[in-house]
Motif scaffolding. Structure first.
Motif, PDB file in Angstrom:
ATOM      1  N   THR A 258       0.840  -1.208   0.000  1.00  0.00           N
ATOM      2  CA  THR A 258       0.000   0.000   0.000  1.00  0.00           C
ATOM      3  C   THR A 258       0.874   1.255   0.000  1.00  0.00           C
ATOM      4  O   THR A 258       0.365   2.366   0.067  1.00  0.00           O
ATOM      5  N   ILE A 259       2.191   1.091  -0.053  1.00  0.00           N
ATOM      6  CA  ILE A 259       3.057   2.276  -0.010  1.00  0.00           C
ATOM      7  C   ILE A 259       3.411   2.715  -1.434  1.00  0.00           C
ATOM      8  O   ILE A 259       3.376   1.915  -2.373  1.00  0.00           O
ATOM      9  N   SER A 260       3.768   3.966  -1.569  1.00  0.00           N
ATOM     10  CA  SER A 260       4.113   4.471  -2.907  1.00  0.00           C
ATOM     11  C   SER A 260       5.577   4.138  -3.210  1.00  0.00           C
ATOM     12  O   SER A 260       6.380   3.888  -2.300  1.00  0.00           O
ATOM     13  N   VAL A 261       5.905   4.177  -4.487  1.00  0.00           N
ATOM     14  CA  VAL A 261       7.286   3.932  -4.906  1.00  0.00           C
ATOM     15  C   VAL A 261       8.195   4.998  -4.288  1.00  0.00           C
ATOM     16  O   VAL A 261       9.295   4.718  -3.822  1.00  0.00           O
ATOM     17  N   GLU A 262       7.677   6.238  -4.259  1.00  0.00           N
ATOM     18  CA  GLU A 262       8.464   7.347  -3.709  1.00  0.00           C
ATOM     19  C   GLU A 262       8.813   7.095  -2.244  1.00  0.00           C
ATOM     20  O   GLU A 262       9.960   7.255  -1.815  1.00  0.00           O
ATOM     21  N   MET A 308       2.217   3.187  -6.993  1.00  0.00           N
ATOM     22  CA  MET A 308       2.304   2.424  -5.756  1.00  0.00           C
ATOM     23  C   MET A 308       3.099   1.135  -5.973  1.00  0.00           C
ATOM     24  O   MET A 308       3.224   0.644  -7.092  1.00  0.00           O
ATOM     25  N   MET A 309       3.593   0.588  -4.853  1.00  0.00           N
ATOM     26  CA  MET A 309       4.377  -0.640  -4.918  1.00  0.00           C
ATOM     27  C   MET A 309       3.443  -1.848  -4.921  1.00  0.00           C
ATOM     28  O   MET A 309       3.375  -2.615  -3.951  1.00  0.00           O
ATOM     29  N   ASN A 310       2.670  -2.010  -6.013  1.00  0.00           N
ATOM     30  CA  ASN A 310       1.853  -3.216  -6.124  1.00  0.00           C
ATOM     31  C   ASN A 310       1.710  -3.604  -7.592  1.00  0.00           C
ATOM     32  O   ASN A 310       2.113  -2.862  -8.485  1.00  0.00           O
ATOM     33  N   TYR A 311       1.154  -4.797  -7.817  1.00  0.00           N
ATOM     34  CA  TYR A 311       1.093  -5.366  -9.173  1.00  0.00           C
ATOM     35  C   TYR A 311       0.385  -4.437 -10.151  1.00  0.00           C
ATOM     36  O   TYR A 311       0.867  -4.184 -11.250  1.00  0.00           O
TER      37      TYR A 311
END
Ligand code: NAI
Length: 442
Positions: A258-262, A308-311
């Motif tokens: 649920t976290i962003s790439v940033e 975001m860090m997801n698929y």
């Protein structure tokens, strides 16, 4: 701080040993599954969890399990793919090295669900020291009644065998892995039939990645429904990310997607920002096979939303403006890195690792490396960039296994997003060549 399901106990002193692992609540999922659930109920929990294969493809694990053919009198196998070889990917190594009993526990529960009485861990040859760690954990589990005959008095028998590979990347492709496990050269097979129907020694086989199997433990402990509430959309549960490159804190992180790439790159909890105060130039977030993205496209989607860090979010925009979660091998490049040189390094790897079975991959990877080498060395022509583009197009989709695609995509993305850098190399050959101090071995 995100929820930890896999690595929460990884740093408890002595957790590699059975006694400490058990004291910390280990093997509860085996007791729960074998004593209170049927194999189909275990599969149902995995389906409900929404767990997606953590090796790179993200295929729903419960669905794969339910595809397993069950003909009368034919053995079924579970094979754990521990041949982690994707450049930038070292999450399975971490898990097996620090908390090996988690994998053994997951294998027992998964084998029970699938009806596998002989389960294999196929591990890359370079992880030789981890073989000892796993064999120790397997022996301890057996001594304590969690492996062998009639486990916990339930009538379920299981042996786990560890098989070392011999250093070929292609043996991480599931059908090449099965060939290798059978003692043959690791050439990929044509799919279908999928291993779930015709796998190891022609028997129905499920091949799952290390992290996928380990995730079965918390799924059974907390239930599939609870697991599915962690994360977002079809990216349920937690994901291990191995972060490397020009960052302050390389390492393996468990994120809840649920976290962003940033946030992942700049927060002190994870990568801690770009090393030496440099600027972020680009990133390959899912292992070397997935497309590289320049910083602006990495941090924001084409719709202007935080990526975001997801698929779903990582692949938003397709290959035009997006990339993939892949294996979670997060490679960060700072402003000083040369994308042409970086692409050449990858092309060299894929040329070396191509099994040579399909001509587009066997020949094409060699051509891509040669052309990239010329461009990087200041001997390239402008038409070489279009030729390179043309070659990668002819490889993609035209091979038995995805190694061809894996070789083509990084080249395609590099040209798509950094064409000016390729052109600069052609236009200023001496300047490009003078930078090549580190390439003496080519
Ligand atoms: P895939 O999409 O072909 O298959 C995924 C899984 O689903 C396989 O186990 C396959 O047998 C199963 N499956 C798909 N359709 C099925 C059906 N109709 N019936 C039964 N089973 C079915 O992808 P593949 O080739 O397994 O993996 C490619 C990925 O592997 C790449 O995206 C890359 O990210 C990753 N990779 C990871 C590496 C690592 O070191 N972790 C190394 C190289 C690649």
């Amino acid at each position: 701080m995100g929820r930890k399901l896999l690595l929460e106990k990884a740093h408890v002193p002595g957790i590699r040993s059975y006694d400490v692992y058990r004291r910390e609540g280990g093997y509860r999922s085996v007791e729960k599954a074998l004593k209170t659930m049927s194999p189909d109920q275990v599969t149902e929990e995995v389906k409900k969890s929404g767990l997606r294969g953590r090796g790179g493809a993200g295929f729903p694990a419960g669905m794969k399990w339910s595809f397993l053919a069950k003909p009368e009198g034919v053995p079924r196998y579970l094979v754990c793919n521990a041949d982690e070889s994707e450049p930038g990917t070292f999450k399975d190594r971490y898990l097996m090295e620090f908390i090996p009993h988690l994998l053994v526990e997951g294998l027992i529960v998964s084998s029970y669900a699938l009806g596998s009485n002989k389960t294999f861990i196929y591990i890359r040859g370079e992880y030789a020291w981890i073989v000892d760690i796993l064999e120790q954990a397997i022996a301890e589990a057996k001594n304590n009644g969690f492996l062998g005959k009639n486990i916990l008095g339930t009538g379920f028998d299981l042996e786990i065998y560890v098989q070392r590979g011999a250093g070929a990347y292609i043996c991480g492709e599931e059908t090449a892995l099965l060939e290798s496990l059978e003692g043959k050269r690791g050439n990929p097979r044509i799919k279908p039939p999928f291993p779930a129907v015709k796998g190891l020694w022609d028997s129905p086989t499920v091949v799952n990645n290390v992290e996928t199997i380990a995730a079965v433990v918390p799924i059974i402990n907390i239930t599939g429904e609870e697991y599915a509430k962690i994360g977002v959309g079809k990216s349920t549960g937690t994901k291990l990310i191995s972060a490397c490159g020009n960052i302050n804190k390389p390492g393996v992180y468990e994120i809840d997607m649920t976290i962003s790439v940033e946030e992942f790159i700049y927060s002190d909890e994870y990568c801690g920002g770009i090393a030496h105060g440099k600027k972020l130039k680009a990133c390959i977030p899912g292992g070397s096979s997935v497309p590289i993205l320049p910083a602006n496209m990495l941090l924001k989607t084409a719709k202007g939303e935080n990526r975001m860090m997801n698929y779903e979010s990582l692949s938003d925009g397709g290959f035009a403006t997006g990339t993939m979660m892949g294996s979670g091998g997060f490679i960060v490049l700072d402003e000083d890195q040369c994308v042409v040189r970086h692409t050449l390094t990858l092309a060299r790897f894929y040329r070396h690792e191509s099994c040579g079975q399909c001509s587009p991959c066997r020949e094409g990877t060699g051509w891509m490396e040669k052309i990239l080498k010329n461009i990087e060395y200041g001997k390239g022509k402008k038409s070489d960039i279009d030729l390179l583009w043309d070659i990668q197009r002819k490889i993609e989709g035209n091979t038995i296994c995805p190694l061809g695609d894996a070789a083509a995509w990084p080249v395609a993305a590099a040209i798509r997003h950094f064409r000016d850098e390729f052109e600069w190399h052609v236009q200023y050959p001496n300047a490009a060549q003078n930078r090549n101090y580190g390439l003496a071995h080519y």
